[in-house]
Design an enzyme around this catalytic site. Structure first.
Site, PDB file in Angstrom:
ATOM      1  CB  VAL A  52       4.476  21.693  37.799  1.00 52.83           C
ATOM      2  CG1 VAL A  52       5.906  20.924  37.748  1.00 52.83           C
ATOM      3  CG2 VAL A  52       4.747  23.096  38.318  1.00 52.83           C
ATOM      4  CB  CYS A  53       1.262  17.029  37.991  1.00 54.64           C
ATOM      5  SG  CYS A  53       1.576  17.486  39.762  1.00 54.64           S
ATOM      6  N   PRO A  54       1.628  17.461  34.781  1.00 57.59           N
ATOM      7  CG  PRO A  54       0.095  18.922  33.842  1.00 57.59           C
ATOM      8  CD  PRO A  54       0.581  18.688  35.130  1.00 57.59           C
ATOM      9  CD  GLU A  56       7.528  16.789  37.773  1.00 60.83           C
ATOM     10  OE1 GLU A  56       8.745  16.944  38.154  1.00 60.83           O
ATOM     11  OE2 GLU A  56       6.647  16.625  38.488  1.00 60.83           O
ATOM     12  CB  ILE A  57       2.612  12.855  33.962  1.00 59.05           C
ATOM     13  CG1 ILE A  57       2.627  12.901  35.597  1.00 59.05           C
ATOM     14  CG2 ILE A  57       1.902  11.608  33.383  1.00 59.05           C
ATOM     15  CD1 ILE A  57       1.416  13.043  35.973  1.00 59.05           C
TER      16      ILE A  57
END
Length: 199
Positions: A52-54, A56-57
């Site tokens: 999920v993190c990438p 958002e980033i």
């Protein structure tokens, strides 16, 4: 004014920090106090090289100019090292990497920043915390998601615009789902009726 307190609270000064970050493929030092005079979107994410993190980033990077145009900078933070950040940026997006970003990724390897913003999980990762800090270094907005689901860049932008509006119009408040150009409200028992009679 940025504070050296060791916890975060909406309406109070943001805890200051100084840390190594990666920006433009180089290591640099970031200190929150240096951003006074600008708004800051400070967001935390669990770990590099996850799922999920990438999303958002990259989403924040893709919309960076929209934030910068309203005097706002973005900082991403995780408990990974600056070396991990750099390796992730040097990985193509098609392979789950970040590619080039338009804002710094901060290393919180000692977990002091995540702790001071109350987003450190029991497993030692940062929850998905997001904070909007105003030009005076005051925390105006706080949002914390659990690990499994991401945040909305558009809602962050809308909330930031509402904060900026009420700060420049101190006699008005913004109702639910307010967007620029929408009607606002006067926080007065009589004058507020003008808003409610119009909806």
């Amino acid at each position: 004014m940025i504070s050296d307190i060791d916890y975060v609270k909406v309406g109070k000064p943001a805890p200051n920090f100084k840390a190594t970050a990666v920006y433009d493929q180089e290591f640099t030092e970031v200190q929150l106090a240096e951003y006074l005079g600008k708004y800051v979107i400070l967001f935390f994410y669990p770990l590099d090289f996850t799922f999920v993190c990438p999303t958002e980033i990259i989403a924040f990077s893709d919309e960076y100019e929209r934030f910068r145009n309203i005097n706002t900078e973005i900082l991403g933070v995780s408990v990974d090292s600056e070396y991990s950040h750099l390796a992730w940026m040097q990985t193509d997006r098609s392979s789950g990497g970040l590619g080039d970003l338009k804002y710094p990724l901060v290393s919180d390897l000692k977990k002091t920043i995540s702790s001071s913003y109350n987003v450190l999980s029991d497993d030692g990762m940062a929850l998905r915390g997001l904070f909007i800090i105003d030009q005076q270094g005051i925390v105006q907005h706080s949002l914390v998601n659990n690990l499994e689901f991401g945040r909305s860049v558009d809602e962050t932008y809308r909330t930031l615009q509402a904060i900026q509006y009420v700060q420049s119009h101190p006699d008005e408040v913004c109702p639910a789902d307010w967007q620029p150009g929408d009607k606002t409200m006067i926080p007065d028992p009589i004058k507020s009726k003008e808003y409610f009679t119009a909806i």
